[in-house]
Motif scaffolding. Structure first.
Motif, short mmCIF file in Angstrom:
data_model
loop_
_atom_site.label_atom_id
_atom_site.label_comp_id
_atom_site.label_asym_id
_atom_site.label_seq_id
_atom_site.Cartn_x
_atom_site.Cartn_y
_atom_site.Cartn_z
N ALA A 26 -11.26 -2.01 -34.84
CA ALA A 26 -11.32 -1.10 -35.98
C ALA A 26 -11.88 0.26 -35.56
O ALA A 26 -11.39 1.31 -36.00
N LEU A 27 -12.87 0.27 -34.69
CA LEU A 27 -13.44 1.53 -34.21
C LEU A 27 -12.41 2.33 -33.42
O LEU A 27 -12.24 3.53 -33.65
N ILE A 28 -11.73 1.68 -32.50
CA ILE A 28 -10.71 2.36 -31.71
C ILE A 28 -9.57 2.86 -32.61
O ILE A 28 -9.10 3.99 -32.47
N GLY A 29 -9.14 2.03 -33.55
CA GLY A 29 -8.09 2.45 -34.47
C GLY A 29 -8.53 3.60 -35.35
O GLY A 29 -7.75 4.52 -35.63
N GLY A 30 -9.76 3.58 -35.81
CA GLY A 30 -10.27 4.67 -36.65
C GLY A 30 -10.35 5.98 -35.88
O GLY A 30 -9.97 7.04 -36.39
N ILE A 31 -10.83 5.93 -34.65
CA ILE A 31 -10.89 7.14 -33.82
C ILE A 31 -9.49 7.68 -33.58
O ILE A 31 -9.24 8.88 -33.71
N TRP A 32 -8.56 6.79 -33.25
CA TRP A 32 -7.18 7.22 -33.01
C TRP A 32 -6.59 7.84 -34.27
O TRP A 32 -5.94 8.89 -34.21
N PHE A 33 -6.80 7.22 -35.42
CA PHE A 33 -6.24 7.72 -36.67
C PHE A 33 -6.78 9.09 -37.02
O PHE A 33 -6.03 10.00 -37.38
N TYR A 34 -8.10 9.27 -36.92
CA TYR A 34 -8.69 10.57 -37.29
C TYR A 34 -8.32 11.67 -36.30
O TYR A 34 -8.12 12.81 -36.70
N LYS A 35 -8.20 11.34 -35.01
CA LYS A 35 -7.75 12.36 -34.05
C LYS A 35 -6.31 12.74 -34.32
O LYS A 35 -5.94 13.91 -34.26
N TYR A 36 -5.48 11.76 -34.62
CA TYR A 36 -4.07 12.01 -34.91
C TYR A 36 -3.95 12.84 -36.19
O TYR A 36 -3.16 13.78 -36.25
N LYS A 37 -4.73 12.53 -37.19
CA LYS A 37 -4.66 13.24 -38.46
C LYS A 37 -5.20 14.67 -38.31
O LYS A 37 -4.65 15.59 -38.91
N ARG A 38 -6.25 14.87 -37.51
CA ARG A 38 -6.85 16.19 -37.35
C ARG A 38 -5.91 17.13 -36.60
O ARG A 38 -5.78 18.30 -36.94
N HIS A 39 -5.25 16.63 -35.58
CA HIS A 39 -4.39 17.48 -34.78
C HIS A 39 -3.00 17.63 -35.38
O HIS A 39 -2.21 18.46 -34.95
N GLY A 40 -2.69 16.84 -36.37
CA GLY A 40 -1.38 16.91 -37.01
C GLY A 40 -0.32 16.26 -36.17
O GLY A 40 -0.54 15.83 -35.04
#
Length: 84
Positions: free
Chosen positions: A61-75
């Motif tokens: 969940a931590l790895i998925g959350g980091i990936w999701f927020y980085k993906y969302k922030r950079h578009g």
């Protein structure tokens, strides 16, 4: 191909058999201690089981959350797939 599937099946069954034997030993130890009124070992074992159960899911969940927020922030970036 059939030999590979058969070998994989045998290896999986061999691993499960070893795991069931360990659980039987743990259960016997806990039952003996609880019947004698010693609950500390049972509580510690239950906490350890829950710790081992939850830890991999928290890591994923931590790895998925980091990936999701980085993906969302950079578009959504478009990658050029044409050969140069």
């Amino acid at each position: 191909m059939r030999n590979r599937i058969f070998l994989t099946f045998i290896l999986v069954v061999a691993q499960v058999t070893g795991a069931m034997a360990q659980c039987a030993m743990c259960k016997t130890t806990i039952v003996n201690n609880v019947s004698n009124g010693e609950l500390a070992l049972a509580d510690g074992l239950n906490f350890g089981i829950m710790y081992l159960f939850v830890t991999p899911y928290l890591a994923i969940a931590l790895i998925g959350g980091i990936w999701f927020y980085k993906y969302k922030r950079h578009g959504k970036k478009k990658f050029n797939t044409s050969a140069a």
